[in-house]
Design a protein around this motif. Structure first.
Motif, PDB file in Angstrom:
ATOM      1  N   PHE A   1       0.694  -1.206   0.085  1.00  0.00           N
ATOM      2  CA  PHE A   1       0.058   0.058   0.165  1.00  0.00           C
ATOM      3  C   PHE A   1       0.838   1.220   0.188  1.00  0.00           C
ATOM      4  O   PHE A   1       1.982   1.141   0.823  1.00  0.00           O
ATOM      5  CB  PHE A   1      -0.838   0.227   1.191  1.00  0.00           C
ATOM      6  N   THR A   2       0.459   2.283  -0.626  1.00  0.00           N
ATOM      7  CA  THR A   2       1.093   3.587  -0.688  1.00  0.00           C
ATOM      8  C   THR A   2       0.741   4.241   0.800  1.00  0.00           C
ATOM      9  O   THR A   2      -0.255   3.429   1.325  1.00  0.00           O
ATOM     10  CB  THR A   2       0.467   4.512  -1.711  1.00  0.00           C
TER      11      THR A   2
ATOM     12  N   GLU B   1      -2.963   5.054   0.464  1.00  0.00           N
ATOM     13  CA  GLU B   1      -3.801   4.104   0.784  1.00  0.00           C
ATOM     14  C   GLU B   1      -3.730   3.665   2.100  1.00  0.00           C
ATOM     15  O   GLU B   1      -4.885   3.181   2.574  1.00  0.00           O
ATOM     16  CB  GLU B   1      -3.346   2.804  -0.169  1.00  0.00           C
TER      17      GLU B   1
ATOM     18  N   ASP C   1      -6.184   5.849   3.913  1.00  0.00           N
ATOM     19  CA  ASP C   1      -7.545   5.612   3.520  1.00  0.00           C
ATOM     20  C   ASP C   1      -8.107   4.405   4.527  1.00  0.00           C
ATOM     21  O   ASP C   1      -9.269   4.480   4.957  1.00  0.00           O
ATOM     22  CB  ASP C   1      -7.689   5.371   2.178  1.00  0.00           C
ATOM     23  N   ALA C   2      -7.358   3.397   4.396  1.00  0.00           N
ATOM     24  CA  ALA C   2      -7.761   2.032   5.209  1.00  0.00           C
ATOM     25  C   ALA C   2      -7.860   2.353   6.578  1.00  0.00           C
ATOM     26  O   ALA C   2      -9.092   1.881   7.236  1.00  0.00           O
ATOM     27  CB  ALA C   2      -6.500   0.956   5.157  1.00  0.00           C
TER      28      ALA C   2
ATOM     29  N   HIS D   1     -11.165   4.415   6.957  1.00  0.00           N
ATOM     30  CA  HIS D   1     -12.291   3.699   6.941  1.00  0.00           C
ATOM     31  C   HIS D   1     -12.786   2.624   8.026  1.00  0.00           C
ATOM     32  O   HIS D   1     -13.822   2.400   8.312  1.00  0.00           O
ATOM     33  CB  HIS D   1     -12.606   2.754   5.358  1.00  0.00           C
TER      34      HIS D   1
ATOM     35  N   ALA E   1      -6.985  11.463   4.972  1.00  0.00           N
ATOM     36  CA  ALA E   1      -7.974  11.022   4.132  1.00  0.00           C
ATOM     37  C   ALA E   1      -9.051  11.888   3.747  1.00  0.00           C
ATOM     38  O   ALA E   1      -9.753  11.912   2.774  1.00  0.00           O
ATOM     39  CB  ALA E   1      -8.502   9.525   4.686  1.00  0.00           C
TER      40      ALA E   1
ATOM     41  N   ARG F   1      -5.158  13.386  -5.609  1.00  0.00           N
ATOM     42  CA  ARG F   1      -5.239  11.984  -5.735  1.00  0.00           C
ATOM     43  C   ARG F   1      -4.667  11.349  -7.158  1.00  0.00           C
ATOM     44  O   ARG F   1      -3.819  10.615  -7.233  1.00  0.00           O
ATOM     45  CB  ARG F   1      -6.366  11.250  -5.299  1.00  0.00           C
TER      46      ARG F   1
ATOM     47  N   ALA G   1      -1.228   9.731  -8.181  1.00  0.00           N
ATOM     48  CA  ALA G   1      -1.313   8.351  -8.824  1.00  0.00           C
ATOM     49  C   ALA G   1      -0.350   8.424 -10.254  1.00  0.00           C
ATOM     50  O   ALA G   1      -0.064   7.288 -10.514  1.00  0.00           O
ATOM     51  CB  ALA G   1      -2.865   8.025  -9.228  1.00  0.00           C
TER      52      ALA G   1
ATOM     53  N   ASN H   1       5.202   7.914  -5.715  1.00  0.00           N
ATOM     54  CA  ASN H   1       3.937   7.808  -4.689  1.00  0.00           C
ATOM     55  C   ASN H   1       3.982   6.781  -3.344  1.00  0.00           C
ATOM     56  O   ASN H   1       3.573   6.971  -2.423  1.00  0.00           O
ATOM     57  CB  ASN H   1       2.914   6.954  -5.437  1.00  0.00           C
ATOM     58  N   TYR H   2       4.978   5.694  -3.286  1.00  0.00           N
ATOM     59  CA  TYR H   2       5.423   5.342  -2.329  1.00  0.00           C
ATOM     60  C   TYR H   2       6.243   5.820  -1.151  1.00  0.00           C
ATOM     61  O   TYR H   2       6.299   5.137  -0.112  1.00  0.00           O
ATOM     62  CB  TYR H   2       5.869   3.535  -2.798  1.00  0.00           C
TER      63      TYR H   2
END
Length: 599
Positions: free
Chosen positions: A108-109, A112, A115-116, A119, A148, A156, A160, A166-167
């Motif tokens: 995952f970046t 990401e 975001d995880a 959520h 997020a 975003r 991307a 990005n990482y």
């Protein structure tokens, strides 16, 4: 062809029944984070095992999970079970290659991950549980929640598109990027700076520019409401204009004069003052009776002969101009392109802000000094360079020292910095801080970046700056491009992709003011470098813009209080000290305190 091994069923297997002798992984990398995750959550990803028909299972995929489970006290784990008897020759090893092919697996970046975490909490998991299960601290979970929410779709997409970097974004950097979401040009500049390794420097520059725009908008409205004409650029100023301080006239007494007007401090002082400051003027002092013809001739001669005494107030302050001042420059050529001077001055100011922030929040916040620091401090004391011999014991530099020590709120005095329980590591850092403050003061002249010797002592200042910046780089500080040019002894050049429109947008369609000869000013003898009486009511309000927060999830904001920006760049009130005078045979001006502007 259908293999017998394709008859897969899912179940739970006892870890004690697993065999690892046909798995090629040698270094299982059972890191503390991985072990903690397995201990808290159990084995989450099913292993692939082959039923050997004797009550044991050969591990094809999942050796790390098996060993981590055993080490953390797990007794069983999920698995996909295939018939070992039906495996083709070599199939066990081919499957291991497929699972561990680096070209087929992507982590995952940071976005990401944010975001995880976001959520997970949004669906109802308690903050502490998210932290415990994920391995991220509660502060990081709160930070991820903010990231997020603040980074929108356009940003975003920009991230991307930049697959390579990005990482490499951290949550801290993404939090900063979220401040500028919606400003596509700023996001692009920050993205470029991130790719080139000086993201924090660019972020400081973007914040300064945004604050300058806010202050100018605020003051422009107040001036307009007060009926005061504002000259936005130097080319529009009347040639005969004088500042009210030159005329020794109070603003209140001049308000009814037909020539009453104002301009930005940066325009009047050829860039020495911050763009948010204001200078009040009379367009035609002789015409409006402020002196007669004979007085005008004498004043004009004094003005032409005298050097400018330039204000150097903070953003949003009012510039105090005390000595007779030459008319504002009209972008005279002096060897450097106009835009290079403007951008160089801005970049140098931003670099100084970022450098002091790094000193305060990173280097001087350490528990112990880098191993090379004591030697550097001792060498400085023995060689006694100019910053050391001239300013190390000057109590007037206390404000700089307190600022980089994170005590700039006025709550402590210089002597209070000595710790109650001193340790050698902390004392090494404290000794360095005293020297650093002396060097920061030495480098206060914003023209230090210029290699064209705008003042007689610029090269000497650059030499001292080179010594100081080189040491900071050796202990982990990332130099900005303009600092790099000083260390390398080269002329600063604008990046190839420098956005020519990246200005302070002082007014629609108005070019940026000339910031040539951007040197620090002397304040008046009484130390009244700024005066609230010079600003219309309400015009002197300044400060950080309060970024709007979403009305959702307010309890997610991180508990830490953000450290304020340094309030002082080393500018101080008062006459030039005796020890600041040049040596015999040198020009009378000394450094930034009395440098003659080249505009």
């Amino acid at each position: 062809m259908i293999h017998a091994s394709d008859a897969i069923h899912q179940g739970t297997v006892e870890l004690s029944r697993l065999r690892l002798d046909r798995n090629v992984r040698m270094d299982t990398k059972l890191t503390p984070d991985f072990l903690r995750s397995v201990k808290e959550n159990g084995i989450q990803v099913p292993m692939l095992v082959a039923d050997q028909g004797d009550g044991t299972y050969q591990v094809i995929m999942g050796k790390r999970r098996t060993l981590a489970g055993l080490e953390t006290g797990q007794t069983e784990g999920p698995a996909f079970i295939i018939n070992g008897a039906g495996l083709e020759a070599g199939e066990t090893y081919v499957r291991q290659l497929i699972e561990n092919d680096p070209d087929c697996r992507e982590a995952f970046t940071s976005l990401e991950i944010a975001d995880a975490l976001f959520h997970a909490a949004e669906e109802g998991m308690e903050l502490g549980e998210v932290s415990r299960r994920s391995g991220y601290s509660q502060v990081q979970v709160k930070q991820a929640h903010k990231v997020a929410k603040t980074i929108g779709a356009r940003t975003r997409r920009t991230l991307a598109r930049d697959d390579e970097s990005n990482y490499e974004w951290t949550l801290d950097q993404l939090t900063i990027l979220g401040e500028f979401d919606g400003d596509e040009a700023a996001v692009a500049r920050l993205n470029t700076a991130h790719a080139n390794g000086f993201f924090e420097h660019q972020a400081t520059r973007e914040r300064r520019d945004r604050e300058e725009q806010r202050l100018r908008e605020e003051r422009r409205k107040v001036l307009s409401d007060s009926g005061v004409q504002l000259f936005e650029e130097s080319d529009s100023l009347p040639a005969d204009a004088w500042s009210l301080e030159e005329l020794e006239v109070e603003r209140e007494d001049h308000a009814e004069c037909p020539g009453h007007c104002a301009t930005w401090g940066a325009v009047w002082s050829a860039g020495a003052a911050e763009p948010g400051s204001v200078v009040y003027l009379c367009t035609h002092p002789e015409k409006y009776g402020h002196f007669d013809t004979e007085e005008a001739e004498g004043a004009g001669a004094a003005r032409a002969e005298g050097s400018a005494s330039e204000g150097a107030g903070e953003m949003g302050s009012v510039v105090s101009v005390h000595a007779p001042q030459a008319p504002p420059g009209r972008h005279e050529e002096d060897g450097l392109p106009y835009r290079l001077k403007v951008e160089g001055n801005k970049a140098y100011r931003a670099a100084a802000d970022r450098r002091k922030e790094w000193l305060r929040t990173e280097l001087l916040a350490r528990k112990s000094a880098p191993k090379d620091m004591p030697a550097w401090v001792s060498r400085q004391l023995l060689t006694c360079s100019k910053p050391v011999q001239q300013w190390i014991g000057d109590a007037a530099r206390t404000e700089v020292l307190l600022g980089i020590m994170g005590k700039g709120d006025g709550s402590v005095q210089r002597a209070d910095l000595f710790p109650e329980n001193p340790t050698a590591p902390r004392l090494n850092l404290l000794n360095f801080a005293v020297l650093a403050a002396s060097y920061e003061y030495r480098m206060r002249d914003v023209q230090t970046w210029r290699s064209d010797r705008p003042n007689w002592d610029t090269e000497a200042i650059r030499s001292d700056a080179r010594e100081y910046l080189s040491f900071l780089e050796s202990v982990g500080y990332v130099l900005s491009p303009i600092e790099r040019s000083i260390v390398d002894g080269e002329a600063y050049e604008l990046p190839d992709d420098e956005d020519s429109e990246h200005q302070d947008d002082s007014a629609p369609g108005v070019p940026e003011e000339d910031e040539d000869a951007d040197v620090l000013a002397l304040q008046d003898e009484e130390g009244e470098g700024t005066s609230s009486s010079q600003v219309p009511d309400g015009a002197e309000q300044s400060g950080e813009e309060d970024p709007g927060e979403s009305d959702q999830g307010e309890d997610w904001e991180a508990d830490e209080e953000e450290g304020g920006e340094d309030q002082d760049d080393g500018e101080e009130a008062g006459p030039v000290a005796a020890e600041d005078e040049p040596e015999e045979g040198e020009p009378e001006e000394h450094e930034a305190d009395a440098a003659t502007p080249d505009a």
